[in-house]
Design an enzyme around this catalytic site. Structure first.
Site, PDB file in Angstrom:
ATOM      1  N   GLU A   1       0.826  -1.206   0.000  1.00  0.00           N
ATOM      2  CA  GLU A   1       0.000   0.000   0.000  1.00  0.00           C
ATOM      3  C   GLU A   1       0.859   1.254   0.000  1.00  0.00           C
ATOM      4  OE1 GLU A   1      -3.872  -0.599   2.404  1.00  0.00           O
ATOM      5  OE2 GLU A   1      -2.332  -1.719   3.504  1.00  0.00           O
TER       6      GLU A   1
ATOM      7  N   GLY B   1      -0.052   1.804   4.109  1.00  0.00           N
ATOM      8  CA  GLY B   1      -0.499   2.948   3.336  1.00  0.00           C
ATOM      9  C   GLY B   1       0.358   4.183   3.569  1.00  0.00           C
TER      10      GLY B   1
ATOM     11  N   GLU C   1       6.766   1.257  13.466  1.00  0.00           N
ATOM     12  CA  GLU C   1       5.463   1.770  13.893  1.00  0.00           C
ATOM     13  C   GLU C   1       4.962   2.857  12.954  1.00  0.00           C
ATOM     14  OE1 GLU C   1       5.020   4.229  17.599  1.00  0.00           O
ATOM     15  OE2 GLU C   1       4.266   2.306  18.365  1.00  0.00           O
TER      16      GLU C   1
ATOM     17  N   GLY D   1      21.171   7.560   9.388  1.00  0.00           N
ATOM     18  CA  GLY D   1      21.904   8.319  10.392  1.00  0.00           C
ATOM     19  C   GLY D   1      21.092   8.723  11.599  1.00  0.00           C
TER      20      GLY D   1
ATOM     21  N   LYS E   1      23.369   4.934  15.930  1.00  0.00           N
ATOM     22  CA  LYS E   1      22.829   5.290  14.631  1.00  0.00           C
ATOM     23  C   LYS E   1      22.063   4.096  14.059  1.00  0.00           C
ATOM     24  CE  LYS E   1      26.000   8.957  13.306  1.00  0.00           C
ATOM     25  NZ  LYS E   1      26.933   9.468  12.265  1.00  0.00           N
TER      26      LYS E   1
ATOM     27  N   ARG F   1      10.067   2.663  16.964  1.00  0.00           N
ATOM     28  CA  ARG F   1       8.925   3.512  17.273  1.00  0.00           C
ATOM     29  C   ARG F   1       9.424   4.858  17.787  1.00  0.00           C
ATOM     30  NH1 ARG F   1       6.561   0.963  22.996  1.00  0.00           N
ATOM     31  NH2 ARG F   1       8.162   1.896  24.352  1.00  0.00           N
ATOM     32  N   ARG F   2       8.488   5.801  17.915  1.00  0.00           N
ATOM     33  CA  ARG F   2       8.798   7.069  18.561  1.00  0.00           C
ATOM     34  C   ARG F   2       8.131   7.105  19.934  1.00  0.00           C
ATOM     35  NH1 ARG F   2      11.555  10.900  16.098  1.00  0.00           N
ATOM     36  NH2 ARG F   2      11.800  10.818  13.835  1.00  0.00           N
TER      37      ARG F   2
ATOM     38  N   SER G   1       5.987   8.291  22.748  1.00  0.00           N
ATOM     39  CA  SER G   1       4.737   9.026  22.593  1.00  0.00           C
ATOM     40  C   SER G   1       4.757  10.406  23.252  1.00  0.00           C
ATOM     41  CB  SER G   1       3.569   8.212  23.165  1.00  0.00           C
ATOM     42  OG  SER G   1       3.765   7.966  24.548  1.00  0.00           O
TER      43      SER G   1
END
Length: 305
Positions: free
Chosen positions: A186, A203, A244, A252, A264, A277-278, A280
């Site tokens: 997607e 997507g 995620e 980098g 890195k 992931r980041r 939250s």
């Protein structure tokens, strides 16, 4: 065997090849016969082109292509699944493929497009222009078995689409790239990128290629991976990794590890069973080990019975 050949049907404009269709390319020096190919010989007065057979033999696929007919044969080999992406030499292909207007009448030299449209309209025919590009749509030349492609414009000739793959409307597969098995596409698979069996490109997701921006990293996505919606990668992923949704991992990028280190992203290239992931609250990139199944592909969507 590094040789290939094919008996094709070529479109000529003033002696120059605009395109070639090879119905049955093979990995040897002796082309297979194509029954009734001579019946397709004709002169097209609207496009002002000649259509006639062409025999192409490539002695060594590890050497660069030598002309447009050779380049078209190599793209067909990939889309016919006779060779894998990145396994044959495509150096210099952009200088060999002509820039065509791809129309409902077939390829037209760009300088001839206005006159061609006028001649067609004088005969009561409307011409639809699908695009102006060096690469045509794959399905106009090759339709691999066991695949679904929702929008033909989104898959270029020279794409490798594995059995069981579904390319949804906004999915894209460039030339010399593709999927090796059952996958959901997607998002964008850029040139040179290979996606392993059972992986899902969500997507709006994007995988960096090497055509623009000077990138040299060859990207492979392992088996059973998930790149979430609007996520992206600029490093190879090992098997069973997850990126995620909304997380973009460039080579980098500084990533926090569970033991408190910061590395890195390129140092994690190809490592299996990772979750990117980041955070939250802080937005910092993190990597965590993961186990189990992210749910996998929907089998009903990949059934071709």
């Amino acid at each position: 065997m590094n040789a290939a050949s094919g008996l094709g049907l070529a479109t000529y404009r003033d002696g120059a090849v605009l395109d070639v269709w090879y119905p049955q390319p093979v990995l040897n020096k002796q082309p297979l016969p194509v029954p009734a190919i001579d019946a397709a010989i004709r002169t097209d007065d609207v496009r002002q082109v000649d259509v006639r057979p062409l025999r192409c033999v490539v002695e060594d696929l590890t050497a660069p292509p030598r002309d447009a007919a050779d380049a078209y044969l190599r793209l067909h080999l990939i889309s016919h699944r006779l060779v894998l992406p990145r396994s044959i030499n495509l150096d210099g292909i952009f200088t060999l493929l002509p820039l065509n207007a791809w129309t409902s009448l077939g390829p037209v030299a760009t300088d001839d497009l206005a006159d061609t449209v006028l001649r067609a309209r004088s005969h009561g025919h409307h011409v639809t222009v699908f695009g102006v590009d060096r690469f045509p749509r794959m399905v106009d030349y090759v339709v691999p078995s066991g695949v679904r492609i929702a929008d033909a414009d989104r898959v270029r000739l020279g794409a490798y689409v594995g059995v069981g793959t579904v390319v949804m409307h906004e999915g894209f597969i460039n030339f010399n790239a593709g999927t090796l098995g059952t996958s959901m596409v997607e998002g964008r698979i850029s040139a040179g990128v290979v996606v392993g069996d059972g992986s899902d490109i969500g997507g709006g997701a994007s995988i960096m290629g090497t055509l623009s921006g000077g990138g040299q990293e060859i990207i492979t996505v392992g088996q059973g991976c998930l790149i979430g919606a609007n996520a992206g990668i600029g490093i190879p992923l090992g098997d069973r990794c997850i990126v995620e949704a909304g997380t973009y991992v460039t080579a980098g990028a500084q990533i926090s590890t569970p033991d408190g280190q910061v590395v890195k992203a390129r140092e994690l290239a190809g490592v299996p069973d990772l979750l990117f992931r980041r955070h939250s609250q802080t937005g910092a990139l993190q990597v965590l080990p993961r186990e189990g199944d992210w749910g996998g592909l929907n089998a009903a969507l990949h059934s071709f019975d």
